[in-house]
Design an enzyme around this catalytic site. Structure first.
Site, PDB file in Angstrom:
ATOM      1  CE  LYS A 177     -42.552   7.025   5.922  1.00 25.31           C
ATOM      2  NZ  LYS A 177     -42.993   5.620   6.034  1.00 25.31           N
TER       3      LYS A 177
ATOM      4  CG  ASP B 156     -42.880   6.114   9.612  1.00 24.82           C
ATOM      5  OD1 ASP B 156     -43.021   5.058   8.980  1.00 24.82           O
ATOM      6  OD2 ASP B 156     -41.769   6.483  10.054  1.00 24.82           O
TER       7      ASP B 156
HETATM    8  P1  NDP Z   1     -43.253   4.361  16.879  1.00 24.93           P
HETATM    9  O1  NDP Z   1     -43.002   5.803  16.971  1.00 24.93           O
HETATM   10  O2  NDP Z   1     -44.556   3.826  17.333  1.00 24.93           O
HETATM   11  O3  NDP Z   1     -42.118   3.544  17.656  1.00 24.93           O
HETATM   12  C1  NDP Z   1     -40.777   3.681  17.308  1.00 24.93           C
HETATM   13  C2  NDP Z   1     -39.955   2.828  18.255  1.00 24.93           C
HETATM   14  O4  NDP Z   1     -38.601   2.796  17.799  1.00 24.93           O
HETATM   15  C3  NDP Z   1     -39.901   3.390  19.663  1.00 24.93           C
HETATM   16  O5  NDP Z   1     -39.785   2.325  20.561  1.00 24.93           O
HETATM   17  C4  NDP Z   1     -38.655   4.245  19.645  1.00 24.93           C
HETATM   18  O6  NDP Z   1     -38.061   4.377  20.915  1.00 24.93           O
HETATM   19  C5  NDP Z   1     -37.761   3.456  18.726  1.00 24.93           C
HETATM   20  N1  NDP Z   1     -36.906   4.392  17.966  1.00 24.93           N
HETATM   21  C6  NDP Z   1     -37.279   5.261  17.019  1.00 24.93           C
HETATM   22  N2  NDP Z   1     -36.259   5.968  16.551  1.00 24.93           N
HETATM   23  C7  NDP Z   1     -35.205   5.556  17.220  1.00 24.93           C
HETATM   24  C8  NDP Z   1     -33.861   5.903  17.193  1.00 24.93           C
HETATM   25  N3  NDP Z   1     -33.385   6.852  16.358  1.00 24.93           N
HETATM   26  N4  NDP Z   1     -33.022   5.231  18.011  1.00 24.93           N
HETATM   27  C9  NDP Z   1     -33.508   4.282  18.846  1.00 24.93           C
HETATM   28  N5  NDP Z   1     -34.796   3.909  18.927  1.00 24.93           N
HETATM   29  C10 NDP Z   1     -35.632   4.532  18.120  1.00 24.93           C
HETATM   30  O7  NDP Z   1     -42.995   3.977  15.354  1.00 24.93           O
HETATM   31  P2  NDP Z   1     -43.507   2.713  14.530  1.00 24.93           P
HETATM   32  O8  NDP Z   1     -43.558   1.515  15.393  1.00 24.93           O
HETATM   33  O9  NDP Z   1     -44.714   3.127  13.796  1.00 24.93           O
HETATM   34  O10 NDP Z   1     -42.340   2.558  13.452  1.00 24.93           O
HETATM   35  C11 NDP Z   1     -41.220   1.698  13.650  1.00 24.93           C
HETATM   36  C12 NDP Z   1     -40.586   1.389  12.302  1.00 24.93           C
HETATM   37  O11 NDP Z   1     -41.547   0.726  11.465  1.00 24.93           O
HETATM   38  C13 NDP Z   1     -40.097   2.595  11.492  1.00 24.93           C
HETATM   39  O12 NDP Z   1     -38.965   2.206  10.744  1.00 24.93           O
HETATM   40  C14 NDP Z   1     -41.273   2.855  10.540  1.00 24.93           C
HETATM   41  O13 NDP Z   1     -40.849   3.542   9.374  1.00 24.93           O
HETATM   42  C15 NDP Z   1     -41.674   1.436  10.230  1.00 24.93           C
HETATM   43  N6  NDP Z   1     -43.030   1.246   9.721  1.00 24.93           N
HETATM   44  C16 NDP Z   1     -44.117   1.731  10.388  1.00 24.93           C
HETATM   45  C17 NDP Z   1     -45.392   1.489   9.895  1.00 24.93           C
HETATM   46  C18 NDP Z   1     -46.616   1.894  10.639  1.00 24.93           C
HETATM   47  O14 NDP Z   1     -47.704   1.540  10.202  1.00 24.93           O
HETATM   48  N7  NDP Z   1     -46.523   2.597  11.753  1.00 24.93           N
HETATM   49  C19 NDP Z   1     -45.602   0.795   8.624  1.00 24.93           C
HETATM   50  C20 NDP Z   1     -44.382   0.276   8.034  1.00 24.93           C
HETATM   51  C21 NDP Z   1     -43.173   0.526   8.564  1.00 24.93           C
HETATM   52  P3  NDP Z   1     -38.332   5.726  21.756  1.00 24.93           P
HETATM   53  O15 NDP Z   1     -39.786   5.699  22.090  1.00 24.93           O
HETATM   54  O16 NDP Z   1     -37.455   5.587  22.933  1.00 24.93           O
HETATM   55  O17 NDP Z   1     -37.956   6.850  20.837  1.00 24.93           O
HETATM   56  O1  2IT Z   2     -43.650   2.823   6.075  1.00 25.99           O
HETATM   57  C1  2IT Z   2     -44.870   2.632   5.891  1.00 25.99           C
HETATM   58  O2  2IT Z   2     -45.283   1.821   5.065  1.00 25.99           O
HETATM   59  C2  2IT Z   2     -45.829   3.397   6.705  1.00 25.99           C
HETATM   60  N1  2IT Z   2     -45.418   4.178   7.559  1.00 25.99           N
HETATM   61  C3  2IT Z   2     -47.301   3.240   6.481  1.00 25.99           C
HETATM   62  C4  2IT Z   2     -47.762   4.103   5.338  1.00 25.99           C
HETATM   63  C5  2IT Z   2     -49.259   4.156   5.138  1.00 25.99           C
HETATM   64  O3  2IT Z   2     -49.652   4.917   4.248  1.00 25.99           O
HETATM   65  O4  2IT Z   2     -50.018   3.476   5.820  1.00 25.99           O
END
Ligand code: NDP
Ligand code: 2IT
Length: 446
Positions: free
Chosen positions: A125, A165
């Site tokens: 990561k 992410d």
């Molecule tokens: P995005 O950046 O697309 O969205 C993140 C969302 O969470 C936004 O709505 C943001 O609000 C909110 N957010 C983030 N940080 C904070 C914070 N510190 N306090 C309050 N709100 C927060 O990210 P993802 O949707 O990709 O990721 C969301 C979660 O899913 C994370 O934990 C990530 O690690 C996990 N994840 C993502 C994957 C992927 O494929 N993208 C795969 C597996 C897990 P705002 O816009 O207002 O900051």
């Molecule tokens: O937390 C996660 O699994 C991710 N942000 C996706 C990682 C990836 O390599 O697609």
């Protein structure tokens, strides 16, 4: 054999300022250590000690110049935790709150998550404390180019394959890929989450959210329930939250909330396809705030600075960030009748919230199982890149469904209790550990 207390104490001494990493280790080791005690093979070769130390940590400065000519300095990291099962694989996060602790916990979790998918991927990561919010696309591109200049030496299709992410979506992956191509002169599968027209996989954008709902369906069926008409409360409004909601609506669940760092969007009678279209327009196209979605629809409300956990529901799906649900939130959710939690974000519950909910009999799907669909489709993207093929969306989605079903079965094998209920946290941790540990034992001390 060491006790969990010994291990946590020694971590506290060697790495005192890494509470999130400690939390992730405690979660895995609490589940795994009783299992290791019963299986002597896993007591060999200092496996548990070795897994506490990442294979390699790269830390670097990113210097970049914005469109006004001002120079900025950010910090960058890549934690390559374990490559026993394959090249390091895991996302990049751009958010001002991150530090080494964030990436150590995420890389540690990623190793076991990737193992659960059954695909040949190790765990890593990385990211930066760069804040993309409010920056122009040109400035984000300039930052991505400077970041890749520093990272490019340490990644490659058979070495380490980053993806997105928080703060890193398809746009940023495009800029990073373009920069890598310029630096290396190679077009290859060094990153996943690319647009399909640039060697990406169909369905990667949707994969984490859709996979979350596929896993949730299995959890519900395992406990003789179904998703239709379940009241669901979702946090976040980014990639994962949006496609979780899309699939929930397709399965006729009732979605009551989404949230961002400004507050909670509340749909008292449930979100509709029309609401979701506005949410996508505001969040994905305009990069705006959820508040604007409520302003566009009379039947939606916005509760500024509130989390969604006070809304009564059957299923809660935290999909924003780590430790976003604390013990008080957990108590409120339980008082209001929650029965299932599906962790779509990574480690979204504090340890106390988890303990409390488990004591109350709430079924928790842990993130390393629930959200593994994203990295699974990243794995499928790597396969397509290696074969120089592009698979149709239906084929990718079928494979994603199979992988989520496989992960669910693995959790049941190691987590089923005498009363037929499943401890998914124990199941996921043991199933992931066994895969990684078997590969490490096979490879000796390499
Ligand atoms: P995005 O950046 O697309 O969205 C993140 C969302 O969470 C936004 O709505 C943001 O609000 C909110 N957010 C983030 N940080 C904070 C914070 N510190 N306090 C309050 N709100 C927060 O990210 P993802 O949707 O990709 O990721 C969301 C979660 O899913 C994370 O934990 C990530 O690690 C996990 N994840 C993502 C994957 C992927 O494929 N993208 C795969 C597996 C897990 P705002 O816009 O207002 O900051
Ligand atoms: O937390 C996660 O699994 C991710 N942000 C996706 C990682 C990836 O390599 O697609």
């Amino acid at each position: 054999m060491q006790t969990i207390q010994d291990i946590l104490q020694s971590l506290q001494q060697t790495h005192p300022n890494q509470p999130q990493f400690h939390q992730a280790v405690a979660d895995v080791y609490q589940a795994v250590m009783p299992f290791v005690k019963r299986h002597e093979a896993y007591q060999q070769q200092a496996l548990l000690e070795r897994l506490l130390v990442p294979d390699r940590i790269i830390e670097f400065r990113v210097t970049w110049q914005d469109g006004d000519g001002q120079v900025h300095v950010n910090r960058g990291w890549r934690v390559q935790h374990n490559n026993a099962l394959g090249a390091y694989k895991g996302g990049l996060r751009f958010h001002p709150s991150v530090d080494l602790d964030t990436f150590k916990f995420l890389a540690f979790e990623q190793t076991f998550k990737n193992a659960l998918t059954g695909l040949p991927m190790g765990g890593g990561k990385g990211g930066s404390d760069f804040d993309p919010k409010g920056k122009s696309a040109a400035d984000v591109q300039r930052f991505c180019q400077a970041f890749m200049l520093k990272l490019s030496n340490y990644i490659g299709p058979e070495q380490d394959v980053p993806a997105g992410d928080i703060g890193v979506g398809a746009r940023e992956i495009g800029y990073l890929f373009g920069a890598y191509k310029n630096i290396s002169g190679q077009f290859n599968g060094v990153l996943t989450g690319k647009a399909p027209a640039s060697g990406g996989s169909c369905g990667r954008t949707e994969a984490t959210g859709y996979g979350t709902v596929y896993f949730l369906q299995h959890m519900l069926e395992q406990h003789d329930q179904s998703l239709a008409d379940k009241r669901c409360v979702v946090s976040g409004a980014g990639n994962v939250a949006i496609y979780t909601v899309e699939k929930l609506l397709e399965k006729n669940a009732q979605v009551l909330t989404l949230s961002d760092s400004g507050g909670t969007l509340l749909a008292k009678s449930g979100l509709t396809a029309a609401h979701l279209a506005t949410i996508k327009q505001v969040k994905e196209v305009e990069r705006g705030r959820l508040k604007a979605v409520a302003e566009a629809h009379d039947d939606l409300q916005f509760r500024a600075d509130e989390k969604p956990w006070a809304v009564a529901c059957d299923v809660a799906i935290p999909a924003a960030t780590q430790n976003e649900m604390d013990e008080t939130d957990a108590q409120t959710l339980h008082d209001n009748g929650v029965q299932f939690i599906a962790e779509a974000a990574n480690m979204p519950l504090t340890a106390k919230a988890t303990d409390y909910l488990l004591e109350q009999g709430v079924v928790i799907g842990p993130s390393k199982a629930v959200n593994a669909g994203g990295v699974a489709v990243s794995g499928l993207e790597r396969t397509q890149n290696a074969l120089m093929q592009s698979w149709p969306a239906e084929q990718v989605d079928r494979k994603l469904q199979d992988i989520m079903a496989h992960i669910h079965r693995s959790c049941v094998i190691h987590g089923e209790q005498e009363d037929g209920r499943v401890d998914y946290i124990r199941g996921a941790n043991i199933a992931g550990f066994v895969k990684v540990a078997d590969a490490m034992l096979f490879q000796g001390l390499g």
